[in-house]
Design a protein around this motif. Structure first.
Motif, short mmCIF file in Angstrom:
data_model
loop_
_atom_site.label_atom_id
_atom_site.label_comp_id
_atom_site.label_asym_id
_atom_site.label_seq_id
_atom_site.Cartn_x
_atom_site.Cartn_y
_atom_site.Cartn_z
N GLU A 224 0.82 -1.21 0.00
CA GLU A 224 0.00 0.00 0.00
C GLU A 224 0.85 1.27 0.00
OE1 GLU A 224 -2.99 -0.37 3.00
OE2 GLU A 224 -4.07 -1.88 1.83
N GLU A 225 2.04 1.19 0.56
CA GLU A 225 2.96 2.34 0.49
C GLU A 225 3.29 2.71 -0.96
OE1 GLU A 225 6.40 1.36 2.73
OE2 GLU A 225 5.39 1.52 4.70
N GLN A 226 3.23 1.70 -1.84
CA GLN A 226 3.54 1.94 -3.25
C GLN A 226 2.28 2.09 -4.10
OE1 GLN A 226 6.69 2.53 -4.10
NE2 GLN A 226 7.18 2.17 -1.92
N GLY A 227 1.12 2.16 -3.44
CA GLY A 227 -0.13 2.38 -4.15
C GLY A 227 -0.79 1.12 -4.67
N ALA A 228 -0.27 -0.06 -4.31
CA ALA A 228 -0.88 -1.32 -4.73
C ALA A 228 -1.90 -1.78 -3.68
CB ALA A 228 0.19 -2.39 -4.93
N ARG A 229 -2.75 -2.72 -4.07
CA ARG A 229 -3.72 -3.32 -3.16
C ARG A 229 -3.25 -4.74 -2.82
NH1 ARG A 229 -8.24 0.24 -3.88
NH2 ARG A 229 -9.16 -0.78 -2.07
N TYR A 230 -3.64 -5.22 -1.65
CA TYR A 230 -3.15 -6.52 -1.20
C TYR A 230 -4.26 -7.26 -0.46
CZ TYR A 230 -0.22 -9.87 1.46
OH TYR A 230 0.33 -11.00 2.01
N VAL A 231 -4.45 -8.52 -0.84
CA VAL A 231 -5.38 -9.42 -0.14
C VAL A 231 -4.60 -10.66 0.26
CG1 VAL A 231 -7.39 -10.94 -0.39
CG2 VAL A 231 -7.45 -8.60 -1.31
N ASP A 232 -4.66 -11.04 1.54
CA ASP A 232 -4.10 -12.33 1.95
C ASP A 232 -5.19 -13.38 1.72
OD1 ASP A 232 -4.84 -10.55 4.35
OD2 ASP A 232 -5.07 -12.53 5.26
N ALA A 233 -4.82 -14.44 1.01
CA ALA A 233 -5.80 -15.47 0.63
C ALA A 233 -5.18 -16.86 0.72
CB ALA A 233 -6.31 -15.19 -0.78
N PRO A 234 -4.70 -17.25 1.91
CA PRO A 234 -4.12 -18.59 2.04
C PRO A 234 -5.19 -19.66 1.86
CG PRO A 234 -4.37 -17.56 4.19
CD PRO A 234 -4.70 -16.51 3.18
N VAL A 235 -4.74 -20.88 1.69
CA VAL A 235 -5.67 -21.94 1.31
C VAL A 235 -5.62 -23.11 2.28
CG1 VAL A 235 -5.46 -21.31 -1.12
CG2 VAL A 235 -4.00 -23.14 -0.21
N GLY A 236 -6.72 -23.82 2.35
CA GLY A 236 -6.77 -25.13 2.97
C GLY A 236 -6.74 -26.17 1.86
N GLY A 237 -5.77 -27.07 1.93
CA GLY A 237 -5.63 -28.08 0.89
C GLY A 237 -4.23 -28.07 0.32
#
Length: 299
Positions: A110-123
């Protein structure tokens, strides 16, 4: 169909990326070692030389790196995802880290203007190949909503856990339960060994009782040392369980069962090449430790 970036073609990435191609997405890929990327290239993906080159083609990038250090390098290194052209772009990070690390990555983006979603997985690998992962997302609602169609070919369920870091927290919860479960299976099979019960029959019984989780039957051959396929190795479990215990400590809690299991994982990871074997081989290691049975023949 739109174009997606995909970075990280280890076991999981190699299983996931083809599903996105099959779903009709145009795929632009990057991997540190070029061999894995060439396989995707033959399947129709475009390969780029540097992570930042992804943004010349895509507005969304999925990352599936081995660990936090690898992800930091891909984000912040020379010609990394955050080096240029990332403003307004969305990073969907599907790897597993401690929540504090995930939040640090989000802040860097976000400091660089990007968006971020954490989306770890089960499996692990097989659910990834068949599109049956369970995904836990943490991020702004507009970003997680934007990812629904992207994640659909990879998953059977997507859980919106709320704000950034919450997907990582849910992954810690799941990993604690699952790793302690395999320790429990190890102790149960050691008891079966000690009581002269056939472990194959004992497993067949467990599968038909409330003691079974859905993955138990599919791991039967591994548990009986009849297979050596690797879905997720013990070294990876060690990394993830250290993240679990770090999170427990940061929350001011205790988790004695998880702490004891981590000790067993640490021993297995440093013993006779077990570290590269599937997590279920923790049961073989522990049955030998607990019950004094002979080492399984890996030939």
């Amino acid at each position: 169909m739109s174009t997606l970036g995909f970075l990280g073609l280890g076991r999981m990435g190699q299983a996931m990326a083809p599903r996105l191609l099959d779903a009709g997405f145009n795929l632009v890929v990057w991997n540190r070692s070029p061999e894995a990327a060439s396989v995707l290239q033959r399947a129709g993906a475009q390969v780029v030389a540097h992570p930042c080159d992804i943004w010349d083609h895509a507005d969304i990038a999925i990352t599936m790196l081995r660990d936090f250090a690898a992800m930091q390098s891909v984000l912040q290194g020379p010609q990394g995802l955050l080096s240029e052209g990332c403003a307004g772009k969305l990073i969907c990070d599907m790897a597993t880290y401690a929540p504090a690390d995930s939040l640090a990555l989000a802040a860097s983006a976000e400091e660089q203007g990007a968006r971020y979603v954490d989306a770890p997985v089960g499996g692990t690998v097989e659910p990834a190949r068949s599109g049956n992962l369970v995904v836990f997302t943490g991020g702004r609602s507009d970003d997680t909503h934007r990812l629904q169609d992207v994640l659909a070919p990879l998953s059977r369920r997507i859980f919106d856990m709320g704000q950034q870091g919450n997907g990582a927290k849910m992954k810690m919860v799941m990993n604690l339960v699952l790793t302690v479960y395999w320790e429990g299976i190890a102790e149960a099979l050691a008891m079966a060994d000690g009581g002269a019960l056939d472990p194959a029959i004992a497993l067949d019984v467990l599968v038909e009782t409330p003691a079974a989780i859905p993955i138990l039957q599919s791991k039967r051959a591994l548990l009986l040392d009849q297979s050596h396929e690797v879905g997720f190795d013990i070294n990876g479990v060690q990394k993830d369980m250290n993240a679990v215990m770090r999170t427990v400590t940061e929350l001011g809690l205790s988790a004695p069962a998880a702490a004891g299991t981590l000790e067993a994982v640490n021993e297995a990871a440093s013993s006779k090449g077990y570290g590269e074997q599937d997590v279920t081989k923790l049961t073989s290691f522990r049955r030998t430790q607990i019950g004094g049975r002979d080492e399984p023949d890996d030939s």
